[in-house]
Design a protein around this motif. Structure first.
Motif, PDB file in Angstrom:
ATOM      1  N   GLY A 149      29.944  38.899  44.765  1.00  0.00           N
ATOM      2  CA  GLY A 149      31.185  39.609  45.068  1.00  0.00           C
ATOM      3  C   GLY A 149      31.330  40.829  44.184  1.00  0.00           C
ATOM      4  N   ILE A 150      32.457  41.514  44.334  1.00  0.00           N
ATOM      5  CA  ILE A 150      32.743  42.717  43.556  1.00  0.00           C
ATOM      6  C   ILE A 150      34.025  42.502  42.767  1.00  0.00           C
ATOM      7  CG2 ILE A 150      33.328  45.177  43.670  1.00  0.00           C
ATOM      8  CD1 ILE A 150      31.649  45.407  46.162  1.00  0.00           C
ATOM      9  N   ALA A 151      33.973  42.813  41.474  1.00  0.00           N
ATOM     10  CA  ALA A 151      35.169  42.736  40.641  1.00  0.00           C
ATOM     11  C   ALA A 151      36.021  43.967  40.909  1.00  0.00           C
ATOM     12  CB  ALA A 151      34.784  42.662  39.167  1.00  0.00           C
ATOM     13  N   GLY A 152      37.233  43.755  41.416  1.00  0.00           N
ATOM     14  CA  GLY A 152      38.090  44.869  41.791  1.00  0.00           C
ATOM     15  C   GLY A 152      38.898  45.433  40.648  1.00  0.00           C
ATOM     16  N   ARG A 153      39.505  44.549  39.859  1.00  0.00           N
ATOM     17  CA  ARG A 153      40.300  45.002  38.716  1.00  0.00           C
ATOM     18  C   ARG A 153      40.494  43.841  37.750  1.00  0.00           C
ATOM     19  NH1 ARG A 153      45.935  43.804  39.972  1.00  0.00           N
ATOM     20  NH2 ARG A 153      46.110  43.066  42.119  1.00  0.00           N
ATOM     21  N   VAL A 154      40.757  44.190  36.514  1.00  0.00           N
ATOM     22  CA  VAL A 154      40.957  43.156  35.505  1.00  0.00           C
ATOM     23  C   VAL A 154      42.431  42.763  35.457  1.00  0.00           C
ATOM     24  CG1 VAL A 154      38.998  43.945  34.137  1.00  0.00           C
ATOM     25  CG2 VAL A 154      41.277  44.844  33.645  1.00  0.00           C
ATOM     26  N   HIS A 155      42.681  41.534  35.030  1.00  0.00           N
ATOM     27  CA  HIS A 155      44.056  41.048  34.905  1.00  0.00           C
ATOM     28  C   HIS A 155      44.343  40.796  33.428  1.00  0.00           C
ATOM     29  CE1 HIS A 155      47.839  39.203  35.735  1.00  0.00           C
ATOM     30  NE2 HIS A 155      47.460  38.002  35.320  1.00  0.00           N
ATOM     31  N   VAL A 156      45.348  41.502  32.910  1.00  0.00           N
ATOM     32  CA  VAL A 156      45.687  41.446  31.492  1.00  0.00           C
ATOM     33  C   VAL A 156      47.165  41.116  31.334  1.00  0.00           C
ATOM     34  CG1 VAL A 156      45.866  42.806  29.355  1.00  0.00           C
ATOM     35  CG2 VAL A 156      43.887  43.099  30.864  1.00  0.00           C
ATOM     36  N   GLU A 157      47.458  40.213  30.401  1.00  0.00           N
ATOM     37  CA  GLU A 157      48.843  39.903  30.048  1.00  0.00           C
ATOM     38  C   GLU A 157      48.969  39.948  28.532  1.00  0.00           C
ATOM     39  OE1 GLU A 157      50.046  36.172  31.680  1.00  0.00           O
ATOM     40  OE2 GLU A 157      49.547  36.722  33.748  1.00  0.00           O
ATOM     41  N   ASP A 158      49.977  40.656  28.033  1.00  0.00           N
ATOM     42  CA  ASP A 158      50.202  40.784  26.588  1.00  0.00           C
ATOM     43  C   ASP A 158      48.940  41.233  25.860  1.00  0.00           C
ATOM     44  OD1 ASP A 158      52.857  39.895  26.900  1.00  0.00           O
ATOM     45  OD2 ASP A 158      52.203  37.802  26.814  1.00  0.00           O
ATOM     46  N   ASN A 159      48.281  42.248  26.431  1.00  0.00           N
ATOM     47  CA  ASN A 159      47.062  42.823  25.841  1.00  0.00           C
ATOM     48  C   ASN A 159      45.945  41.805  25.665  1.00  0.00           C
ATOM     49  OD1 ASN A 159      48.302  45.390  25.593  1.00  0.00           O
ATOM     50  ND2 ASN A 159      49.254  44.765  23.668  1.00  0.00           N
ATOM     51  N   THR A 160      45.948  40.785  26.505  1.00  0.00           N
ATOM     52  CA  THR A 160      44.924  39.738  26.447  1.00  0.00           C
ATOM     53  C   THR A 160      44.360  39.524  27.839  1.00  0.00           C
ATOM     54  OG1 THR A 160      46.048  38.633  24.621  1.00  0.00           O
ATOM     55  CG2 THR A 160      44.459  37.316  25.858  1.00  0.00           C
ATOM     56  N   ILE A 161      43.042  39.443  27.931  1.00  0.00           N
ATOM     57  CA  ILE A 161      42.413  39.241  29.239  1.00  0.00           C
ATOM     58  C   ILE A 161      42.788  37.879  29.797  1.00  0.00           C
ATOM     59  CG2 ILE A 161      40.210  38.168  28.521  1.00  0.00           C
ATOM     60  CD1 ILE A 161      40.546  41.069  31.014  1.00  0.00           C
ATOM     61  N   LYS A 162      43.090  37.850  31.077  1.00  0.00           N
ATOM     62  CA  LYS A 162      43.435  36.586  31.738  1.00  0.00           C
ATOM     63  C   LYS A 162      42.563  36.304  32.951  1.00  0.00           C
ATOM     64  CE  LYS A 162      46.769  35.253  29.057  1.00  0.00           C
ATOM     65  NZ  LYS A 162      46.626  34.013  28.259  1.00  0.00           N
ATOM     66  N   GLY A 163      41.836  37.304  33.422  1.00  0.00           N
ATOM     67  CA  GLY A 163      40.985  37.063  34.576  1.00  0.00           C
ATOM     68  C   GLY A 163      40.569  38.361  35.228  1.00  0.00           C
ATOM     69  N   VAL A 164      39.955  38.234  36.383  1.00  0.00           N
ATOM     70  CA  VAL A 164      39.501  39.393  37.124  1.00  0.00           C
ATOM     71  C   VAL A 164      39.756  39.155  38.603  1.00  0.00           C
ATOM     72  CG1 VAL A 164      37.127  38.514  37.299  1.00  0.00           C
ATOM     73  CG2 VAL A 164      37.558  40.964  37.500  1.00  0.00           C
ATOM     74  N   PHE A 165      40.203  40.194  39.300  1.00  0.00           N
ATOM     75  CA  PHE A 165      40.445  40.091  40.736  1.00  0.00           C
ATOM     76  C   PHE A 165      39.175  40.453  41.502  1.00  0.00           C
ATOM     77  CE2 PHE A 165      44.855  40.505  39.369  1.00  0.00           C
ATOM     78  CZ  PHE A 165      45.499  39.634  40.229  1.00  0.00           C
ATOM     79  N   GLY A 166      38.837  39.637  42.459  1.00  0.00           N
ATOM     80  CA  GLY A 166      37.754  39.925  43.379  1.00  0.00           C
ATOM     81  C   GLY A 166      38.188  39.510  44.769  1.00  0.00           C
ATOM     82  N   ASP A 167      38.060  40.400  45.735  1.00  0.00           N
ATOM     83  CA  ASP A 167      38.517  40.109  47.104  1.00  0.00           C
ATOM     84  C   ASP A 167      39.974  39.675  47.115  1.00  0.00           C
ATOM     85  OD1 ASP A 167      35.902  40.611  48.010  1.00  0.00           O
ATOM     86  OD2 ASP A 167      35.313  38.556  47.537  1.00  0.00           O
ATOM     87  N   ASP A 168      40.790  40.313  46.251  1.00  0.00           N
ATOM     88  CA  ASP A 168      42.236  40.055  46.162  1.00  0.00           C
ATOM     89  C   ASP A 168      42.573  38.681  45.600  1.00  0.00           C
ATOM     90  OD1 ASP A 168      43.004  42.546  47.101  1.00  0.00           O
ATOM     91  OD2 ASP A 168      42.829  41.907  49.196  1.00  0.00           O
ATOM     92  N   GLU A 169      41.593  37.944  45.129  1.00  0.00           N
ATOM     93  CA  GLU A 169      41.867  36.643  44.514  1.00  0.00           C
ATOM     94  C   GLU A 169      41.565  36.720  43.034  1.00  0.00           C
ATOM     95  OE1 GLU A 169      39.848  33.552  46.549  1.00  0.00           O
ATOM     96  OE2 GLU A 169      41.256  33.534  48.225  1.00  0.00           O
ATOM     97  N   LEU A 170      42.432  36.130  42.235  1.00  0.00           N
ATOM     98  CA  LEU A 170      42.267  36.139  40.794  1.00  0.00           C
ATOM     99  C   LEU A 170      41.418  34.949  40.356  1.00  0.00           C
ATOM    100  CD1 LEU A 170      43.013  37.227  37.963  1.00  0.00           C
ATOM    101  CD2 LEU A 170      45.035  35.743  38.052  1.00  0.00           C
ATOM    102  N   VAL A 171      40.375  35.234  39.596  1.00  0.00           N
ATOM    103  CA  VAL A 171      39.577  34.178  38.976  1.00  0.00           C
ATOM    104  C   VAL A 171      39.900  34.208  37.493  1.00  0.00           C
ATOM    105  CG1 VAL A 171      37.283  33.207  38.634  1.00  0.00           C
ATOM    106  CG2 VAL A 171      37.771  34.536  40.685  1.00  0.00           C
ATOM    107  N   ALA A 172      40.383  33.093  36.981  1.00  0.00           N
ATOM    108  CA  ALA A 172      40.867  33.038  35.605  1.00  0.00           C
ATOM    109  C   ALA A 172      39.721  32.864  34.615  1.00  0.00           C
ATOM    110  CB  ALA A 172      41.855  31.886  35.446  1.00  0.00           C
ATOM    111  N   CYS A 173      39.888  33.450  33.427  1.00  0.00           N
ATOM    112  CA  CYS A 173      38.907  33.265  32.351  1.00  0.00           C
ATOM    113  C   CYS A 173      39.589  33.499  31.017  1.00  0.00           C
ATOM    114  CB  CYS A 173      37.728  34.211  32.524  1.00  0.00           C
ATOM    115  SG  CYS A 173      38.162  35.962  32.404  1.00  0.00           S
TER     116      CYS A 173
END
Length: 644
Positions: A149-173
């Motif tokens: 798949g393709i990583a579309g954008r990163v998901h960050v909360e409080d300056n901390t990585i929380k996951g990455v969006f791919g195909d509009d779905e968030l995969v947490a890490c």
């Protein structure tokens, strides 16, 4: 999709309450990974393997499982300083060296006519076998899951990585490592034609750059290129120079006993004045000369059109014709990287000796891509702005498989150690080329693709390719990436080195014995000397001393150990001098600068120095001294304020 998002949020909510983790159903855990690695290139391979082997649940996101480990440019590993990087990665438990040992078709130790500090291993690979071997290792490594798949954008909360969006779905890490190569908004140029692409035949990654810009990261553009590939059946092989592989070939990995693959020759030819005239006819349609390419290219690996433009006084340039494998017809024309129009490429190739009838299978092209200014990184490869977000490879502004792999390894290790609440793993520039690479990136940043050179390392006589295991394997053992058997062999090697050194220091050679090995020597011995003293003579090699049979033990020792001892003894004075320099270097490194230090309080330093110190925020006086634009006067003022 909504189901995934809901349970991802539940994962985040329960993550901080470990006592509730036993209630998480098994299917829920599939949506949370310890570490996600985006990109299956050489950086992504080392990052994901380090993460998984250190016990982390790892997801490797790649556009295609079949492109993991692809050698998109030159199918070769190593070269000047790059070979040092590969051996250092191997010494700590990385994989690149073992992959090339299993798939190499032409091994060569470069710079053998020069001093040992610049000897550099290099090997051509069978490009198809290389990626198959890399894929096999990834697939058979526990704790790694591959997702296409393709990583579309990163998901960050409080300056901390929380996951990455791919195909509009968030995969947490918990940690994310971006190793995107040339795919970030990649654009290929051939003449005045250009189109979006990550590399030939593959789509670019669009959207990820913008999400990083939205987080405040500074992004730039760089350019690299690749030469045309020729049909090997159309090359006149009897009219070009033969270049045989080393016999026997020397493995890259300290864990490889011998190279068993068939070795095949490479070839050399040259451009000529006619070639240059043909290339010049394409300058009006050159995307580089006509301003169609924004990004800077690699200064030390220029395109052929850039070469003939910058070095107009030269009437020829050397080209290496390198078959890309046993069962492929493609030949890589090393030294002929170009983005000129198709008709110019065809005519220029046919003007070269041996290539008069050559058919181009694949045109050369330039590719532009986004990268993040590397001053935004810590020396762990973690970004300063976002906790848990790591970068490695061309996204950091480097060029080359080896530089990428080194960064990927360091990023993977540090992502794990942060999750384990352990001290960061940082290599210094006085102990490794990897340390030099990362230190240079952060302190000097780059406006062109960074390439490793032996001249970049001020302590290069100590950082030789032959002693990478002695320097760094202790770290691989500490990280759990080098097993006990491998480490035991290192200890045996070190013991053998000490034994050989003792024998050479304590064994006398009489004048009559010396004459048997050097009868032509005009500086014959007048009295007995130790073997160690004799070895310091330029014309004396350790092989000659072994022939004296003064100690049977010397005849049982491997050539690698004898070679190592020879280097240490012949360059003893220079080595001692470098150790003295390292002691001075460490004094500056030990003088720490608090992370909260306010540079605006110092009125006596230059504006340029203040700006760069605030941007890079060095952690020591030593690091500050290596920042471009920081003058000795600025450092002296900074030292005074630190004392206060």
């Amino acid at each position: 999709m909504l189901f995934c998002r809901f349970y991802t949020k539940v994962c985040f909510a329960l993550e901080s309450f470990s006592e509730f983790s036993i209630f998480l159903p098994n299917f829920l855990s599939e949506f949370m990974y310890d570490i996600i690695v985006v990109g299956g290139g050489h950086a992504g391979i080392e990052a994901s393997l380090a993460s998984a082997r250190m016990g982390m649940k790892t997801l490797l996101v790649t556009m295609s499982e079949k492109t993991i480990g692809r050698m998109s440019c030159n199918p070769a590993i190593g070269g000047q300083a790059k070979g040092h990087l590969v051996r250092e990665i191997d010494a700590m438990g990385g994989e690149m060296a073992r992959i090339i040992d299993a798939t190499g078709i032409h091994f060569k130790m470069l710079n053998k006519s020069k001093g040992p500090a610049v000897w550099s291993p290099r090997a051509q690979a069978d490009k198809d076998l290389y990626e198959l071997e890399a894929q096999k290792i990834i697939k058979h490594t526990e704790n790694i899951t591959i997702h296409e798949g393709i990583a579309g954008r990163v998901h960050v909360e409080d300056n901390t990585i929380k996951g990455v969006f791919g195909d509009d779905e968030l995969v947490a890490c918990k940690s994310l490592i971006l190793t995107c190569g040339t795919f970030l908004n990649g654009r290929i140029h051939i003449g005045m034609k250009n189109y979006q692409s990550g590399r030939a035949g593959e789509p670019p990654a669009v959207g990820l750059t913008q999400s990083l810009i939205d987080l405040g990261f500074e992004v730039g553009r760089l350019k690299t290129g690749t030469p045309p590939r020729l049909d090997k059946d159309t090359v006149k092989w009897d009219e070009v120079e033969l270049q045989d592989a080393d016999n026997p070939p020397k493995p890259f990995s300290f864990r490889t006993k011998e190279i068993t693959t068939e070795q095949i020759p490479m070839y050399i030819t040259y451009t000529n004045e006619e070639t240059h005239k043909i290339l010049e006819t394409g300058f009006d349609e050159s995307p580089m000369f006509q301003g169609k390419i924004e990004g800077a290219g690699p200064r030390y690996c220029p395109s052929i059109e850039d070469k003939i433009n910058r070095f107009a006084e030269r009437d020829r340039h050397q080209l290496f014709l390198e078959p890309e494998g046993y069962d492929t017809n493609e030949v890589y024309v090393n030294g002929f990287s170009t983005s000129l129009p198709e008709d110019v490429q065809v005519k220029a190739i046919k003007s070269i000796k041996g290539l008069e009838n050559a058919t181009i299978i694949r045109l050369g092209y330039a590719i532009e891509y986004d990268y993040l200014e590397p001053y935004q990184l810590n020396n762990t490869m973690e970004t300063r702005a976002v906790s848990g977000l790591y970068l490695a490879g061309q996204i950091c502004g480097t060029s080359g498989y080896e530089e990428a792999a080194a960064q990927g390894f360091i990023a993977g290790v540090n992502a794990v150690r942060k999750l384990q609440n352990k001290e960061p793993f940082v290599l210094n520039r006085d102990e490794s080329y990897i340390g030099v690479l990362i230190d240079d990136l952060i302190n000097k940043s780059t406006k062109e693709p960074y390439r490793m050179f032996t001249s970049s390392a001020e302590f290069r006589l100590l950082l030789r390719q032959d002693n990478a295991d002695i320097r760094l394997m202790k770290y691989g053992k500490m990280l759990g990436l080098i097993n006990e058997d491998v480490y035991k062999k290192l200890k045996e090697k070190e013991a053998s080195i000490q034994q050989v050194e003792l024998i050479l220091q304590n064994t006398l050679v009489k004048p009559a014995e010396f004459e048997t090995i050097r009868p032509e020597d005009t500086h014959a011995l007048k009295h007995s000397e130790t073997m160690a003293t004799l070895l310091k003579r330029p014309q004396i090699t350790i092989d000659l001393l072994v022939k004296l049979n003064k100690a049977d033990y010397l005849n049982t020792v491997s050539s690698d150990i004898l070679e190592h001892v020879q280097f240490e003894i012949k360059y003893e004075g220079y080595i001692k001098r470098q150790y003295d320099e390292i002691r001075k270097f460490k004094k500056h490194e030990a003088k720490k600068i608090p992370s909260s230090f306010d540079y605006d309080d110092i009125v006596s330093i230059s504006n340029e120095a203040r700006e760069k110190l605030k941007r890079i925020r060095p952690n020591s006086i030593g690091q500050a001294s290596r920042i471009s634009g920081i003058r000795p006067a600025d450092l002296n003022v900074l030292l005074v304020h630190l004392e206060k």
